[in-house]
Design a protein around this motif. Structure first.
Motif, PDB file in Angstrom:
ATOM      1  N   TYR A 104       0.893  -1.255   0.143  1.00 54.08           N
ATOM      2  CA  TYR A 104       0.122   0.102   0.087  1.00 54.08           C
ATOM      3  C   TYR A 104       0.873   1.200  -0.002  1.00 54.08           C
ATOM      4  O   TYR A 104       0.309   2.383  -0.006  1.00 54.08           O
ATOM      5  CB  TYR A 104      -0.885  -0.138   1.047  1.00 54.08           C
ATOM      6  CG  TYR A 104      -1.949  -1.111   0.910  1.00 54.08           C
ATOM      7  CD1 TYR A 104      -3.213  -0.727   0.366  1.00 54.08           C
ATOM      8  CD2 TYR A 104      -1.777  -2.104   1.803  1.00 54.08           C
ATOM      9  CE1 TYR A 104      -4.348  -1.687   0.367  1.00 54.08           C
ATOM     10  CE2 TYR A 104      -2.895  -3.274   1.752  1.00 54.08           C
ATOM     11  CZ  TYR A 104      -4.116  -2.899   0.992  1.00 54.08           C
ATOM     12  OH  TYR A 104      -5.081  -3.766   0.931  1.00 54.08           O
ATOM     13  N   GLU A 122     -11.526   0.100  -0.613  1.00 54.38           N
ATOM     14  CA  GLU A 122     -11.310  -0.460  -1.774  1.00 54.38           C
ATOM     15  C   GLU A 122     -12.485  -1.156  -2.251  1.00 54.38           C
ATOM     16  O   GLU A 122     -13.281  -1.224  -1.225  1.00 54.38           O
ATOM     17  CB  GLU A 122     -10.246  -1.670  -1.568  1.00 54.38           C
ATOM     18  CG  GLU A 122      -8.924  -1.340  -0.972  1.00 54.38           C
ATOM     19  CD  GLU A 122      -7.989  -2.313  -0.622  1.00 54.38           C
ATOM     20  OE1 GLU A 122      -6.965  -2.551  -1.413  1.00 54.38           O
ATOM     21  OE2 GLU A 122      -8.292  -3.051   0.107  1.00 54.38           O
ATOM     22  N   TYR A 136     -13.814  -4.211  -4.918  1.00 57.29           N
ATOM     23  CA  TYR A 136     -13.358  -5.297  -5.787  1.00 57.29           C
ATOM     24  C   TYR A 136     -11.697  -5.467  -5.781  1.00 57.29           C
ATOM     25  O   TYR A 136     -11.116  -5.753  -6.801  1.00 57.29           O
ATOM     26  CB  TYR A 136     -13.939  -5.033  -7.226  1.00 57.29           C
ATOM     27  CG  TYR A 136     -15.287  -4.958  -7.314  1.00 57.29           C
ATOM     28  CD1 TYR A 136     -16.299  -6.005  -6.730  1.00 57.29           C
ATOM     29  CD2 TYR A 136     -15.893  -3.677  -7.623  1.00 57.29           C
ATOM     30  CE1 TYR A 136     -17.515  -5.604  -6.776  1.00 57.29           C
ATOM     31  CE2 TYR A 136     -17.177  -3.553  -7.616  1.00 57.29           C
ATOM     32  CZ  TYR A 136     -18.098  -4.618  -7.191  1.00 57.29           C
ATOM     33  OH  TYR A 136     -19.520  -4.212  -7.317  1.00 57.29           O
ATOM     34  N   LYS A 144      -9.644  -3.131  -5.620  1.00 55.14           N
ATOM     35  CA  LYS A 144      -8.674  -1.956  -6.319  1.00 55.14           C
ATOM     36  C   LYS A 144      -9.023  -0.925  -5.389  1.00 55.14           C
ATOM     37  O   LYS A 144     -10.040  -0.477  -4.811  1.00 55.14           O
ATOM     38  CB  LYS A 144      -9.320  -1.803  -7.498  1.00 55.14           C
ATOM     39  CG  LYS A 144      -8.602  -0.752  -8.234  1.00 55.14           C
ATOM     40  CD  LYS A 144      -9.485  -0.326  -9.608  1.00 55.14           C
ATOM     41  CE  LYS A 144      -8.507   0.852 -10.272  1.00 55.14           C
ATOM     42  NZ  LYS A 144      -9.174   1.467 -11.130  1.00 55.14           N
ATOM     43  N   GLU A 145      -8.086  -0.264  -4.975  1.00 51.47           N
ATOM     44  CA  GLU A 145      -7.999   1.078  -4.264  1.00 51.47           C
ATOM     45  C   GLU A 145      -8.623   2.272  -5.142  1.00 51.47           C
ATOM     46  O   GLU A 145      -8.466   2.547  -6.344  1.00 51.47           O
ATOM     47  CB  GLU A 145      -6.707   1.558  -3.805  1.00 51.47           C
ATOM     48  CG  GLU A 145      -6.426   2.800  -2.947  1.00 51.47           C
ATOM     49  CD  GLU A 145      -5.112   3.271  -2.608  1.00 51.47           C
ATOM     50  OE1 GLU A 145      -5.052   4.489  -2.308  1.00 51.47           O
ATOM     51  OE2 GLU A 145      -4.244   2.478  -2.431  1.00 51.47           O
ATOM     52  N   ILE A 146      -9.777   2.791  -4.254  1.00 54.60           N
ATOM     53  CA  ILE A 146     -10.430   3.768  -5.055  1.00 54.60           C
ATOM     54  C   ILE A 146     -10.112   5.287  -4.205  1.00 54.60           C
ATOM     55  O   ILE A 146     -10.353   6.275  -4.836  1.00 54.60           O
ATOM     56  CB  ILE A 146     -12.038   3.724  -4.895  1.00 54.60           C
ATOM     57  CG1 ILE A 146     -12.449   3.444  -3.383  1.00 54.60           C
ATOM     58  CG2 ILE A 146     -12.112   2.544  -5.857  1.00 54.60           C
ATOM     59  CD1 ILE A 146     -14.009   4.001  -3.470  1.00 54.60           C
TER      60      ILE A 146
END
Length: 171
Positions: free
Chosen positions: A132, A143, A145, A147-149
């Motif tokens: 990270y 996150e 799915y 994936k970091e948003i």
């Protein structure tokens, strides 16, 4: 018979190489005192010396109720959150309990929250901080799915964690 013995040896070898996940690791340093390291559960923050700062910050934080309602409508519960903190860090003492209060008020499922405590070098025993790219604490990562948003690093930009969370979700 030879195949069975080979299979037993193979299973024993694989079991001895399996990574063991340790949670609620605590160390006691001569220089800094007690410190949590690695993956943590909530009950750790109800133990000394952590419970005093945790409970105080949790209790005094007045959440923004309209933003809490907006987070519920935005389905914050559909996200995963990873939090990196230092039990030695004043920013973590303030913002981690505030985050938990916000998540409690939105009825966020605790199994979707991962708490990782780091040392003063921002390192954890299993190296999660590398994945990270953690350079400051606390860091709150949303996150979806896998994936970091978005993330909140140290202090929320708006001054309110719940407003920053909503801004991340609405991007």
């Amino acid at each position: 018979m030879k195949n069975i013995i080979t299979l037993i040896i193979l299973v024993m070898t694989l079991n001895s190489c399996a990574e063991k996940v340790v949670i609620n690791r605590e160390i006691d340093t001569t220089e800094y005192g007690k410190m949590l390291l690695g993956a943590q559960s909530f009950d750790q923050f109800q133990k000394e010396p952590y419970k005093d700062w945790y409970n105080e910050s949790y209790k005094i934080y007045p959440t923004d109720k309209p933003t809490i309602e907006s987070l519920k409508k935005a389905k914050i519960n559909s996200y995963n959150i990873t939090v990196f903190l230092g039990t030695w860090c004043e920013d973590s003492h303030r913002n981690f309990p505030r985050l938990i209060k916000i998540l409690d008020e939105t009825k966020f499922p605790k199994n979707k929250l991962l708490i990782i405590a780091v040392n003063r070098k921002k390192q954890s025993p299993n190296g999660e901080e590398v994945k990270y790219n953690i350079t400051k604490v606390p860091t709150i990562i949303l996150e979806k799915y896998g994936k970091e948003i978005g993330r909140i690093t140290e202090e929320p930009e708006t001054g309110y964690i719940e407003k920053d969370l909503l801004n991340i979700i609405k991007k």
